[in-house]
Design a protein around this motif. Structure first.
Motif, mmCIF file in Angstrom:
data_model
loop_
_atom_site.group_PDB
_atom_site.id
_atom_site.type_symbol
_atom_site.label_atom_id
_atom_site.label_comp_id
_atom_site.label_asym_id
_atom_site.label_seq_id
_atom_site.Cartn_x
_atom_site.Cartn_y
_atom_site.Cartn_z
ATOM 1 N N HIS A 147 0.769 -1.017 -0.042
ATOM 2 C CA HIS A 147 0.189 0.055 0.008
ATOM 3 C C HIS A 147 0.968 1.339 -0.068
ATOM 4 O O HIS A 147 0.453 2.279 -0.652
ATOM 5 N N LEU A 148 2.060 1.170 0.600
ATOM 6 C CA LEU A 148 2.974 2.304 0.694
ATOM 7 C C LEU A 148 3.532 2.945 -0.805
ATOM 8 O O LEU A 148 3.448 3.976 -1.099
ATOM 9 N N MET A 149 3.447 1.887 -1.890
ATOM 10 C CA MET A 149 3.919 2.131 -3.197
ATOM 11 C C MET A 149 2.774 2.852 -3.740
ATOM 12 O O MET A 149 2.957 3.659 -4.407
ATOM 13 N N LEU B 181 -5.788 -1.705 -0.064
ATOM 14 C CA LEU B 181 -4.531 -2.615 0.518
ATOM 15 C C LEU B 181 -4.737 -2.620 2.002
ATOM 16 O O LEU B 181 -4.363 -3.568 2.694
ATOM 17 N N ASN B 182 -4.880 -1.234 2.400
ATOM 18 C CA ASN B 182 -4.574 -1.074 3.848
ATOM 19 C C ASN B 182 -5.611 -0.082 4.422
ATOM 20 O O ASN B 182 -5.244 1.258 4.305
ATOM 21 N N PRO B 183 -6.601 -0.375 4.913
ATOM 22 C CA PRO B 183 -7.699 0.534 5.252
ATOM 23 C C PRO B 183 -7.207 1.568 6.348
ATOM 24 O O PRO B 183 -7.690 2.730 6.635
ATOM 25 N N ASP B 184 -6.197 1.222 7.266
ATOM 26 C CA ASP B 184 -5.685 2.044 8.393
ATOM 27 C C ASP B 184 -4.566 3.008 7.801
ATOM 28 O O ASP B 184 -3.936 3.549 8.716
ATOM 29 N N ASN B 185 -4.574 3.125 6.662
ATOM 30 C CA ASN B 185 -3.512 4.047 6.088
ATOM 31 C C ASN B 185 -4.099 5.632 6.128
ATOM 32 O O ASN B 185 -4.614 6.020 5.237
#
Length: 278
Positions: free
Chosen positions: A187-189, A219-223
């Protein structure tokens, strides 16, 4: 494993601890040098592992600015392995640490001439150019490196950072896209590429940023950063579509409201921080 006092450790425990630090990529300079002093009497009995430990000791000495200590061990290794490219790289690292950049670059060039596939030496060249503030030269060097080592993710990430420093956003975005190809589920990309597209501006880039922020959140709902980014980019799109209206503006508005609900605690904290600093 953690130890409260190194003095109580046996020699085998010290060797295990040094190995653990190597495996975890922990740079504990002073501790490594202190522990190494206690195993010097049995150092020659350690077999092939002694060379790995010695490499650890050399870099620990460089981290602590004990350049003479590092060079002394490098010279011993050079006597045992004359002409070794690995030992030459240790010497280049020592010269680099002492900011003798020209000598370090000359030595790295000799390593590359002897072995064109030596990735570590090529990457150190980039680091030295960057340390000298020669960002354009560092970019050229890194581009040349990636022509030979196209699957090096760290290099693509570093090249993206360098392009951002010189405000070459389209090229930085290309590098970020390469990173997504290598790690499509990271998700960071996706967030990184969205940040770049948002910075570039314009409706097309804002739409792309919106898509990548959404993918990062999928990909990451907590981002949290992606949530805030989505809120900002959708607000910008609502403003861009104000005159034309239509389905795109409504879609951006719905996403903006959804992102605002998700980012509400962080927005409140940011506002409070601004109020305090004012």
């Amino acid at each position: 494993m953690s130890y409260n006092s190194y003095e109580d450790l046996s020699r085998n425990e010290i060797i295990d601890l040094l190995r653990q630090w190597r495996e975890n990529n922990e740079r504990k300079g002073e501790e490594v040098l202190t522990l190494f002093d206690t195993i010097i009497p049995v150092f020659k009995k350690l077999g092939s592992e002694k060379y790995v430990i010695l490499e650890q000791v050399i870099y620990a000495a460089l981290d602590c600015h004990y350049y003479e200590t590092a060079m002394w061990w490098i010279m011993l290794l050079n006597m045992e392995f004359p002409g070794s490219l690995r030992v030459m790289r240790y010497k280049a690292a020592c010269l680099e640490a002492e900011e003798k950049y020209d000598e370090a670059l000359e030595l790295l060039d000799n390593i590359i001439k002897s072995d064109e596939t030596n990735a570590a030496a090529r990457k150190r060249r980039v680091c030295i150019l960057k340390a000298q503030g020669l960002i354009t030269d560092a970019i050229k060097e890194l581009v040349d490196y990636l022509k030979k080592f196209m699957s090096d993710m760290e290099a693509w990430q570093e090249l993206s950072e360098l392009y951002l420093q010189v405000q070459e956003y389209s090229k930085a975005a290309f590098c970020a896209e390469e990173l997504i190809l290598h790690q499509p589920h990271n998700h960071l990309m996706h967030q990184r590429l969205a940040d770049i597209r948002y910075t570039m501006g314009g409706i097309e880039n804002l739409e792309l940023a919106k898509s990548y922020y959404c993918q990062a959140l999928k990909l990451n709902p907590d981002n949290t950063r992606a949530t805030l980014g989505l809120f900002l980019v959708t607000n910008a799109l609502v403003g861009q579509y104000k005159s034309s209206g239509g389905a795109k503006r409504a879609d951006a508005w719905r996403l903006s409201q959804w992102a605002q609900r998700g980012a509400a605690p962080d927005l409140s904290a940011a506002m409070q921080h601004l109020a305090i600093t004012d």
